[in-house]
Design an enzyme around this catalytic site. Structure first.
Site, PDB file in Angstrom:
ATOM      1  N   SER A  39       0.799  -1.227   0.000  1.00 57.54           N
ATOM      2  CA  SER A  39       0.000   0.000   0.000  1.00 57.54           C
ATOM      3  C   SER A  39       0.827   1.270   0.000  1.00 57.54           C
ATOM      4  O   SER A  39       0.311   2.346  -0.310  1.00 57.54           O
ATOM      5  CB  SER A  39      -0.943   0.013   1.213  1.00 57.54           C
ATOM      6  OG  SER A  39      -0.213  -0.089   2.424  1.00 57.54           O
ATOM      7  N   ASP A 347      -3.335   8.123   8.191  1.00 57.82           N
ATOM      8  CA  ASP A 347      -4.409   7.306   8.759  1.00 57.82           C
ATOM      9  C   ASP A 347      -3.936   6.363   9.867  1.00 57.82           C
ATOM     10  O   ASP A 347      -4.651   5.445  10.245  1.00 57.82           O
ATOM     11  CB  ASP A 347      -5.099   6.494   7.661  1.00 57.82           C
ATOM     12  CG  ASP A 347      -4.145   5.551   6.927  1.00 57.82           C
ATOM     13  OD1 ASP A 347      -2.986   5.400   7.367  1.00 57.82           O
ATOM     14  OD2 ASP A 347      -4.554   4.956   5.909  1.00 57.82           O
ATOM     15  N   HIS A 350      -0.302   4.800   7.138  1.00 60.66           N
ATOM     16  CA  HIS A 350       0.285   5.423   5.957  1.00 60.66           C
ATOM     17  C   HIS A 350       0.564   6.904   6.229  1.00 60.66           C
ATOM     18  O   HIS A 350      -0.022   7.496   7.133  1.00 60.66           O
ATOM     19  CB  HIS A 350      -0.653   5.262   4.768  1.00 60.66           C
ATOM     20  CG  HIS A 350      -1.092   3.850   4.556  1.00 60.66           C
ATOM     21  ND1 HIS A 350      -2.305   3.364   5.038  1.00 60.66           N
ATOM     22  CD2 HIS A 350      -0.477   2.796   3.960  1.00 60.66           C
ATOM     23  CE1 HIS A 350      -2.422   2.084   4.727  1.00 60.66           C
ATOM     24  NE2 HIS A 350      -1.325   1.716   4.083  1.00 60.66           N
TER      25      HIS A 350
END
Length: 389
Positions: A39, A347, A350
């Site tokens: 991610s 978040d 990240h």
């Protein structure tokens, strides 16, 4: 994944023809950037893999609010490290591979200047390895091996339509990672023994090494391999281990020392393996991307880099670090800050676009790659004639 693979061959053939068109090369030194990872680098693959009507976090507001002004599948408020690197090289943002496969009948996009195989939640090791230890991936069954298989199938068909395919790969910047962090994320929060988790490191680095060697055998000449981030500074872990003893925290940063030492251990073994590969493949440039120290400077000197909040997430569900596993960013019960550029964490796991920008700058200009991407870029320009395909 079987239905997806059944469509890949025809989709790639269409893409190969697109890539085969002669295109003037831009001001940069690389023809393209090719990315593998999770991610931290996913520009939309996980989003496009999900069935309609089952959006993921990165497909919901407020993801993308800062730069794109809508969710794109990136796990941030804006651009990622890979985006800034591409822009610095004069190349467009990398297209997610899965998006193109699903839309193979359209000609609005092609991979002539970059392709991204990174998938949010992906692991370096196959899921079967983790499941033997009772560890499960809640997001995807995609591993680094899967991404390599996608690339090989794509590249094989591309070469059938383009005699210059090896030159294309030789003049591409290939980024393998960051990958392996999810094994640790899943294992730690699912209660695995620390010694067991530590034993994963050698296997993870072994699979990263195998991938690098496979790419070099196909013709890759420039590979950057990022290390792990200082995970002891992430709100995700700071919340999970909130009751840790005070001595476990770094008095300068508030980060968890033992988790950061774990990241350093991973990075140390990874660098040793990269040194070994340099000896085996002296014709290739294998660069280590020091994500750890490029990020750590933001925690050590936040004001210098424009940050006022380093350990609290911009978007989250409350608590000391604004992270709540029951109220992830994008959930109705979560809120987001007014100015993400003042935050390091987006978040809880990240980073914000602002933090990614600083990390990318440190990689491109140095000193957090050796040699810096810019220096390797100049060398590539002198070695190859980069005019047209």
């Amino acid at each position: 994944m079987a239905p997806l693979f059944s469509t890949i061959a025809s989709a790639i053939l269409c893409l190969a023809l697109l890539i085969g068109r002669k295109k003037a090369y831009g001001d940069g030194c690389y023809r393209s950037v090719i990315s593998f990872g999770d991610s931290l680098a996913d520009t939309g693959n996980l989003l496009h893999m999900r069935p309609p009507g089952t959006p993921i976090q990165s497909g919901r507001w407020p993801y993308g609010k800062t730069f794109f002004h809508h969710p794109t599948g990136r796990f941030s408020d804006g651009r990622l490290i890979i985006d800034f690197i591409a822009q610095s090289l004069g190349l467009p943002f990398l297209e997610p591979f899965i998006d193109q496969v699903k839309n193979a009948n359209t000609s609005s996009r092609d991979f002539s200047k970059g392709v991204n195989f990174a998938v949010g939640g992906a692991t370096a090791l196959d899921v079967s390895f983790l499941e033997k230890y009772g560890i499960f991936n809640p997001l995807t069954n995609i591993s680094l091996s899967t991404q390599l298989d996608w690339f090989k199938e794509y590249f094989t068909i591309f070469c059938q339509a383009n005699s210059d395919c090896k030159t294309f790969l030789q003049t591409s910047l290939i980024i393998v990672g960051e990958i392996g962090g999810n094994e640790y994320n899943y294992a730690f929060v699912q209660g695995a023994n620390r010694e067991v988790i530590e034993s994963f490191v050698i296997a993870i680095i072994g699979n990263i090494s195998f991938t690098i060697q496979e790419l070099i055998k196909l013709g890759a000449r420039t590979v950057m391999v990022p290390g792990n981030l200082p995970i002891g500074c992430l709100p995700y872990y700071l919340s999970y281990y909130e009751n840790s003893e005070e001595k476990e925290y770094d008095p300068k940063t508030g980060c968890l020392n033992w988790l950061n030492r774990f990241s350093e251990y991973h990075n140390e073994l990874l660098q040793k393996e990269l040194n070994r590969l340099r000896g085996l493949y002296p014709h290739a440039t294998i660069t280590y991307g020091d994500y750890y120290n490029a990020a750590m400077r933001l925690y050590l000197s936040p004001i210098k880099y424009g940050f006022t909040s380093v350990l609290r997430a911009c978007c989250g569900g409350g608590g000391p670090y604004n992270f709540n596993a029951s109220a992830w960013c994008s959930y109705l019960s979560s809120t987001d800050c007014d100015d993400p550029s003042k935050y390091v964490s987006w978040d809880g796991i990240h980073f914000t676009e602002a933090a990614y920008r600083w990390i990318a700058q440190g990689l491109f200009e140095g000193p957090y790659t050796n040699p810096p991407i810019r220096t390797v870029c100049s060398s590539i320009s002198r070695t190859y004639e980069l005019s047209e395909y």
